[in-house]
Design an enzyme around this catalytic site. Sequence first.
Site, mmCIF file in Angstrom:
data_model
loop_
_atom_site.group_PDB
_atom_site.id
_atom_site.type_symbol
_atom_site.label_atom_id
_atom_site.label_comp_id
_atom_site.label_asym_id
_atom_site.label_seq_id
_atom_site.Cartn_x
_atom_site.Cartn_y
_atom_site.Cartn_z
ATOM 1 N N ASP A 72 12.927 4.887 49.413
ATOM 2 C CA ASP A 72 14.059 4.795 50.336
ATOM 3 C C ASP A 72 15.105 5.856 50.030
ATOM 4 O OD1 ASP A 72 12.888 2.712 51.656
ATOM 5 O OD2 ASP A 72 14.153 1.146 50.806
ATOM 6 N N ARG A 174 42.325 -6.166 42.977
ATOM 7 C CA ARG A 174 41.985 -5.668 41.643
ATOM 8 C C ARG A 174 40.549 -6.104 41.365
ATOM 9 N NH1 ARG A 174 44.547 -7.004 37.042
ATOM 10 N NH2 ARG A 174 44.530 -4.857 36.270
#
Length: 291
Positions: A72, A174
């Site tokens: 791929d 975060r």
Amino acid sequence: MSEFQNIGLIGRTENNSAVLSLKRLMTFLEGKGFSVVLEKETSLSVPNHKARVSTRDKLGELCDMVIVVGGDGSLLGAARVLAKYNVPLLGINRGRLGFLTDITPDEIEQKVGEVLAGKYLVESRFLLDMSVTRDGKLVGKGSALNDVVIHPGEFIRMIELDLYIDNQFVYTQRSDGLIISTPTGSTAYALSGGGPIMHPKLDAISVVPLNPHTLSSRPIVVEGSSEFKIIIGRQNIANPHVTCDGHDQIITEPGNVIRIHKKPDRLTLIHPIGHNFYEICRSKLNWQNGN
């Protein structure tokens, strides 16, 4: 007469089994009277050939179809270059998973022959365009068929960033990073990060946080036409990296702005008759078969 007369070939040259399949494919195509055009780097692994040689860029202008022999990753690389030419890609799997390269090596003559005879399915996939600006100036760009990933780079450090979608503020996050994924990429890194599997026909993009600091931060799926703006927090110690399909790496700085949106050019994938997305998922992801 086949609609595909000039066939471009791209091979994974560092893989011996891929080179063997490439030679087998060349013999088959030339024996059937098709014109073969080898990508320049690929041609180095096929000594004493008599095919035309072209740069990867030019394949899109010279060929009616390009066949990729590899995994791929090989097809992703070809797609990023060739999508703008609207030349269809066909994949022969010499990698591992093979979500995109779906012809097995022992089926080369049969399946490629069927495609050349007009027996095939066509699928359209979209790509993403990404750019990074610093103080209003472009510092880097790239495109991705699978995903755009923001990550810490060499050191594992928390990243702070602000996410906007269509100019609407979503959150300050975060985390270890963020994956912006197409449906094609939903079975790749985004899946490992806990993102949803999206059918390739969906016009949608997923946003997958990587190890977010808050448990309430979850993947979201938005319209494929959405425009993303990600601002790198000024409090970051690390300089987050941005990659497209694992390539085109750009090192950002605090305050930099990353913009991501759908690419205007779409990729045309060719599959043999009988191609089935759910069957591939069952096979590659070990889903249970019914009785």
